[in-house]
Design a protein around this motif. Structure first.
Motif, PDB file in Angstrom:
ATOM      1  N   PHE A 350      16.440  17.712  15.579  1.00  0.00           N
ATOM      2  CA  PHE A 350      17.344  17.915  16.704  1.00  0.00           C
ATOM      3  C   PHE A 350      17.207  19.355  17.190  1.00  0.00           C
ATOM      4  O   PHE A 350      17.410  20.291  16.437  1.00  0.00           O
ATOM      5  N   VAL A 351      16.800  19.506  18.437  1.00  0.00           N
ATOM      6  CA  VAL A 351      16.743  20.826  19.066  1.00  0.00           C
ATOM      7  C   VAL A 351      17.966  20.924  19.979  1.00  0.00           C
ATOM      8  O   VAL A 351      17.957  20.387  21.078  1.00  0.00           O
ATOM      9  N   PRO A 352      19.048  21.561  19.509  1.00  0.00           N
ATOM     10  CA  PRO A 352      20.274  21.558  20.304  1.00  0.00           C
ATOM     11  C   PRO A 352      20.186  22.514  21.486  1.00  0.00           C
ATOM     12  O   PRO A 352      19.335  23.405  21.527  1.00  0.00           O
ATOM     13  N   LEU A 356      20.894  29.654  19.676  1.00  0.00           N
ATOM     14  CA  LEU A 356      21.332  30.630  18.683  1.00  0.00           C
ATOM     15  C   LEU A 356      22.711  30.289  18.130  1.00  0.00           C
ATOM     16  O   LEU A 356      23.109  30.788  17.101  1.00  0.00           O
ATOM     17  N   GLY A 359      21.373  25.917  16.591  1.00  0.00           N
ATOM     18  CA  GLY A 359      20.104  25.593  15.950  1.00  0.00           C
ATOM     19  C   GLY A 359      19.614  26.677  15.014  1.00  0.00           C
ATOM     20  O   GLY A 359      18.928  26.397  14.035  1.00  0.00           O
ATOM     21  N   LEU A 360      19.968  27.909  15.329  1.00  0.00           N
ATOM     22  CA  LEU A 360      19.422  29.026  14.574  1.00  0.00           C
ATOM     23  C   LEU A 360      20.530  29.990  14.161  1.00  0.00           C
ATOM     24  O   LEU A 360      21.636  29.932  14.670  1.00  0.00           O
ATOM     25  N   VAL A 361      20.184  30.869  13.244  1.00  0.00           N
ATOM     26  CA  VAL A 361      21.104  31.927  12.848  1.00  0.00           C
ATOM     27  C   VAL A 361      20.527  33.236  13.382  1.00  0.00           C
ATOM     28  O   VAL A 361      19.507  33.708  12.902  1.00  0.00           O
ATOM     29  N   ASN A 369      15.631  31.323   8.981  1.00  0.00           N
ATOM     30  CA  ASN A 369      15.917  30.214   9.875  1.00  0.00           C
ATOM     31  C   ASN A 369      15.173  28.940   9.497  1.00  0.00           C
ATOM     32  O   ASN A 369      15.659  27.843   9.761  1.00  0.00           O
ATOM     33  N   LEU A 422      12.561  27.425  17.035  1.00  0.00           N
ATOM     34  CA  LEU A 422      13.413  26.254  16.803  1.00  0.00           C
ATOM     35  C   LEU A 422      12.599  24.955  16.871  1.00  0.00           C
ATOM     36  O   LEU A 422      12.668  24.118  15.969  1.00  0.00           O
ATOM     37  N   ARG A 425      10.206  24.591  13.947  1.00  0.00           N
ATOM     38  CA  ARG A 425      10.838  24.147  12.708  1.00  0.00           C
ATOM     39  C   ARG A 425      11.143  22.653  12.766  1.00  0.00           C
ATOM     40  O   ARG A 425      10.930  21.917  11.798  1.00  0.00           O
ATOM     41  N   GLU A 426      11.631  22.193  13.912  1.00  0.00           N
ATOM     42  CA  GLU A 426      12.074  20.813  14.001  1.00  0.00           C
ATOM     43  C   GLU A 426      10.920  19.811  13.960  1.00  0.00           C
ATOM     44  O   GLU A 426      11.104  18.681  13.529  1.00  0.00           O
TER      45      GLU A 426
ATOM     46  N   TYR B 242      23.402  32.054   0.776  1.00  0.00           N
ATOM     47  CA  TYR B 242      22.803  31.639   2.040  1.00  0.00           C
ATOM     48  C   TYR B 242      23.822  30.883   2.889  1.00  0.00           C
ATOM     49  O   TYR B 242      23.969  31.130   4.084  1.00  0.00           O
ATOM     50  N   VAL B 246      25.319  31.779   6.664  1.00  0.00           N
ATOM     51  CA  VAL B 246      25.227  30.891   7.830  1.00  0.00           C
ATOM     52  C   VAL B 246      26.617  30.599   8.385  1.00  0.00           C
ATOM     53  O   VAL B 246      26.841  30.665   9.597  1.00  0.00           O
ATOM     54  N   GLU B 249      27.880  33.462  10.346  1.00  0.00           N
ATOM     55  CA  GLU B 249      27.189  33.706  11.613  1.00  0.00           C
ATOM     56  C   GLU B 249      27.607  32.692  12.671  1.00  0.00           C
ATOM     57  O   GLU B 249      27.859  33.043  13.817  1.00  0.00           O
ATOM     58  N   SER B 250      27.663  31.424  12.301  1.00  0.00           N
ATOM     59  CA  SER B 250      28.021  30.402  13.272  1.00  0.00           C
ATOM     60  C   SER B 250      28.377  29.111  12.551  1.00  0.00           C
ATOM     61  O   SER B 250      27.543  28.531  11.857  1.00  0.00           O
ATOM     62  N   ASN B 252      28.880  26.294  13.823  1.00  0.00           N
ATOM     63  CA  ASN B 252      28.116  25.173  14.376  1.00  0.00           C
ATOM     64  C   ASN B 252      26.749  25.052  13.719  1.00  0.00           C
ATOM     65  O   ASN B 252      26.304  23.959  13.386  1.00  0.00           O
ATOM     66  N   THR B 253      26.086  26.197  13.546  1.00  0.00           N
ATOM     67  CA  THR B 253      24.800  26.165  12.867  1.00  0.00           C
ATOM     68  C   THR B 253      24.977  25.636  11.455  1.00  0.00           C
ATOM     69  O   THR B 253      24.152  24.873  10.952  1.00  0.00           O
ATOM     70  N   TYR B 256      25.326  22.001  11.566  1.00  0.00           N
ATOM     71  CA  TYR B 256      23.999  21.484  11.919  1.00  0.00           C
ATOM     72  C   TYR B 256      23.101  21.451  10.686  1.00  0.00           C
ATOM     73  O   TYR B 256      22.327  20.527  10.485  1.00  0.00           O
TER      74      TYR B 256
END
Lengths: 520, 376
Positions: A350-352, A356, A359-361, A369, A422, A425-426, B242, B246, B249-250, B252-253, B256
């Protein structure tokens, strides 16, 4: 000193340079002009310095070197106030409006004036202004009740009300339907006739050709040159932008070996308040070996639909069943957390939309990540970083990610590179279902085509690809089928090869009356 | 029309560590100079004399016997370690962006549990059982104090800042109540040294006095240094660490990524609270041997500054903790030696902190001044 004479250049930039830090030169000795009554399209790939340049006109950045001349006179724009004083108004990609205020209230907000505010007068002024340029707007409507296109109208009226003669529009069509885009272009032509100078930033070349008089191209912070729109073609503009010829065709193969992968039936979901339906009785199938495009005005339920499949959205009714390629034994996904879905062996990627934020930190490097997907790997308390690091290096090499290193926080990378990280990775764990939301939003042509070919590669290797997009031209040439959402409902599923933009555009607004608050 | 601005800001790239270190050293020097000016103009004292007093208040005077000098030095070390311990305890919570301002209460309740075990078990059990019980009780009490706000946050999304803050007052009131119940002399309202005669539960290091001096706190130091390494590894190399990063930071992430956000919040606050409780144990058993509402002494709040200033690096926390203790001791020393009141020491501490926090700005930005341009 120059003599007092009417100057036909609204803006003249003289060797403007802007650096960030010691190494990055965002704009290098840029000289260009914009005439009164002219629509100039500013083109360039991501990171070519378009937004930086415009932000210097809007008073957000201050140039390190060079001069800005407005109507032939040198000016200093050190804050947004100065930009307004010089008649420059910028309409940003992200609207800066107060949701609970009306259009008129937003328009007068921040304008110094008399103690007493006569909102009625403002409303009638706004109305007059709107009529002059052909806008349709109700000055007393609250912003939260407005569609994206109405909000944009308010943004434009806001700068016009302040007497702007120079308008800068940053990707104004990204969030509009084709019909809304046409309306915007009519308004822009009216403003041009009124003698306003307009700069439009957009990635959509056909729009550039349609609306602009002249095109100026930036590449890697340098001014490449300008060309009269009547002399330009999509191919020639791309070549100027990228510096070499780019193949603008999406290589779409016929779907092969289609097998049912996901069956979504009667899915209904509500928003946080529990009153509004974000998904309304959605049913469709997704097959392997195809790209299913999803079209719709922003906020029509695209996000909720993908998140429902990914286990991130509460669903109040319906079922989402997954059919694995190995044995076809169906599995219900509703009610399962993302982790449970993965533990079931469902290779769902899933690529939301919010790269940031979901999907990512941002503060972590690429290695960190990659671990978002794999940090649980292995027994014991400790994380293993060796494999994620190798994967990062592989993605850097294969997708040409520009980053100082695998530990540089991804927040510092440019938008295109963030997306490559992203998507990389997906697709790394060879998904059977790959969902992407606005995968190329804000990306330049080159990166966009890289993403398209990656999606096509996944499709050909048998993945079921779901592509939520906003550019209808791309949807029409990338997808096999297009599902159109409107107000949380499916307003149609069409064959991408035989449909056209008008049909899809109409479907996007089909159920408008029921979902009056869409996008609000 | 507005002229070209005299100065504008430019964001810097990442700069080498030595440059950052230079900025910090420069900030401290600048702060000392400003302090000198303030000291001289306000009090008329010789700034160098004042700084010498500060130094001697922390490290002891060179003119006195080593034996006495060591006492001062050990006091400095003891307070540095306690502050560091609390900062370490708060680190997981703050890294998760859970605003645990309840360190004070968690320390107090941990200290109270320690005191209770000391009082009631006294010499009735072997020493090692007593200590094990004290440590367990202190950590459990702190854990509960950390768990409550976390549960409410996870379940009903209550505001953790208010919740943890109010838990401080509850802890304080409970300690007040026990100050009366356990008071040493009727009407004094103070507990006094617990187990004064038997010394049961007093962390004693007399047997090491030959090596470290009469009144040393070597066990405190050992506990906190082990904790430093533990937190460093926990935050950086474990799956838990870890997940905390996460979630911070977010959220939602985190969702996810399949992280159970509620569980991480609860688990992390249990750890944070338990470690604050352990700090309470160290305070009661390892230094004061009593408990009062002022036992925590604001460390639950000061430690927040330590943790953030160090950017959550446990080893830098050691330096910052020491610096704050130095400032505190030094300023108090100056106040008493020169007959000034506490307000004066607060001014000096304030100026130093202002400069250190202010240099963050110069690490991230640089100023570009208006360049001279020819006017034609």
């Amino acid at each position: 000193m120059q003599k007092e004479q009417p100057c036909e250049n609204a803006i003249e930039l003289r060797s403007i340079t802007k650096r960030f830090g010691n190494k990055v030169v965002a704009n290098k000795k840029i000289s260009m002009t914009v005439k009164k009554g002219e629509i100039l399209a500013l083109l360039g790939e991501n990171g070519s310095g378009k937004t930086t340049l415009m932000n210097m006109l809007a008073g957000i950045y201050y140039p390190d070197e060079g001069e800005i001349l407005i109507n032939g006179k040198e000016v200093f724009i050190s804050e947004p106030k100065d930009a307004y004083a010089n008649g420059i108004g910028m309409i940003h990609q992200h609207f800066k409006l107060v949701d609970i205020f009306t259009a008129a209230e937003n328009i007068v907000l921040g304008i110094p004036g008399k103690q007493k505010l006569n909102l009625k007068e403002v409303a009638s002024d706004v109305k007059k202004l709107a009529e002059r340029y052909g806008f349709q707007v109700d000055p007393n409507k609250k912003i939260y009740n407005m569609s994206v296109s109405e909000k944009q109208t308010v943004e434009i009226l806001k700068v016009l009300y302040r007497g702007a003669n120079i308008l800068i529009l940053d990707e104004p069509t990204a969030v509009l339907t084709p019909q809304e885009t046409d309306k915007l272009f009519d308004v822009m032509r009216n403003m041009k006739r009124d003698g306003k100078a307009i700069i439009i930033i957009t990635h959509k070349l056909h729009e550039v050709l349609e609306i602009s008089d002249r095109v100026a191209v930036l590449r890697k912070g340098e001014y490449i040159g300008d060309i009269k729109t009547s002399d330009a073609t999509e191919a020639s503009l791309t070549e100027m932008m990228v510096g070499r010829k780019v193949d603008l065709d999406i290589d779409r193969q016929e779907p092969r070996d289609e097998k049912l992968r996901l069956r979504i039936e009667h899915v209904t979901a509500y928003d946080k308040t529990g009153e509004k339906k974000t998904l309304d009785d959605i049913s469709f199938d997704v097959y392997s070996g195809e790209i299913l495009g999803i079209a719709g005005i922003a906020g029509s339920g695209q996000k909720e639909l993908l998140e429902a499949v990914a286990g991130l959205q509460r669903v109040s009714a319906g079922s989402i069943r997954y059919y694995p390629p190995e044995n076809g034994k169906e599995e219900e996904l509703i009610g399962k957390s993302p982790r449970q879905i993965r533990d079931m062996g469902v290779a769902l990627s899933f690529v939301p939309e919010d790269r940031l934020g979901m999907g990512l930190v941002g503060s972590m490097g690429m290695t960190g990540n990659m671990m978002v997907r794999s940090y649980r790997a292995g027994k014991g308390l400790f994380t293993r970083r060796r494999q994620p690091k190798q994967l990062s290096e592989q993605i850097i090499k294969e997708l040409e990610v520009v980053t100082p290193g695998v530990n540089t926080p991804v927040r510092r990378l440019s938008g295109g590179n963030v997306q490559k990280v992203l998507v990389g990775r997906e697709i790394a764990n060879s998904p059977t279902v790959l969902m992407t939301a606005y995968a190329v939003r804000g990306l330049d042509i080159n990166t966009s085509y890289t993403i398209y070919s990656l999606l096509n590669r996944e499709k050909e290797s048998g993945a079921a690809v779901v592509y939520v997009g906003e550019d209808l031209d791309v949807l029409l040439s990338l997808a096999d089928r297009i599902l159109v959402l409107c107000g949380g409902q499916i307003s149609g599923i069409v064959d991408a090869r035989s449909t056209n933009k008008e049909e899809v555009g109409l479907l996007m607004t089909k159920y408008r009356k029921e979902g009056a608050a869409i996008g609000g | 029309m507005a002229g070209e601005p005299f100065v504008h800001l430019v964001k810097k790239n990442v700069q080498p560590t030595w440059k950052t270190a230079c900025v910090y050293v420069g900030a401290v020097l600048a702060a000392l100079i400003v302090c000198s000016i303030v000291i001289y103009t306000v009090t008329g004292l010789d700034p160098l004399y004042v700084y010498r007093i500060m130094w001697e208040s922390t490290f002891g005077s060179a003119s006195i016997a080593m034996e006495f000098r060591l006492i001062t030095i050990w006091n400095t070390i003891r307070d540095t370690m306690i502050l560091l311990c609390v900062a370490l305890a708060l680190t997981p919570a703050f890294k998760m962006k859970f605003w645990n301002v309840g360190g004070e209460g968690q320390i107090l309740i941990g200290g109270l549990a320690t005191a209770a075990v000391m009082r009631y078990l006294d010499t009735s059990v072997p020493t090692w059982v007593l200590f094990a019980a004290m440590i367990a009780a202190s950590m459990l009490a702190g854990l509960i104090w950390g768990l409550l706000p976390a549960l409410f946050k996870a379940r009903w999304n209550t505001n953790e800042t208010l919740f943890t803050l109010m838990m401080n007052y509850i802890a304080m009131q409970i300690v007040s109540a026990f100050s009366i119940i356990w008071e040493a002399k009727k009407g004094s309202g103070a507990i006094g040294v617990i187990n004064k005669v038997t010394k049961a539960g007093h962390m004693t290091t007399k047997w090491l006095s030959g090596v470290f001096g009469g009144e040393n706190y070597i066990i405190n130091v050992m506990i906190v240094l082990v904790l430093t390494v533990f937190i460093f590894i926990y935050m950086r190399y474990t799956k838990h660490g870890y997940e905390i990063n996460v979630v911070g930071e977010s959220e939602n992430t985190a969702r996810y990524a399949g992280i159970n956000v509620k569980r991480v919040i609860i688990r992390t606050m249990m750890i944070s609270g338990a470690l604050c409780g352990l700090a309470g144990f160290i305070l009661v058993s390892g230094s004061s041997h009593t408990i009062s509402t002022t036992t925590a002494g604001g460390r639950g709040f000061t430690a927040i500054i330590v943790a953030w200033l160090s950017k959550f690096n446990p080893f830098i926390m050691l330096v910052i903790s020491f610096m704050l203790v130095f400032l505190d001791y030094g300023a108090k020393g100056v106040a008493s030696a020169c007959g000034l009141n506490k307000a004066f020491s607060d001014i000096i501490t304030g100026i130093l902190l202002f400069f250190i926090l202010g240099c963050e700005f110069f690490i991230n930005y640089r100023l570009v001044f208006r360049s001279r341009k020819e006017v034609n």
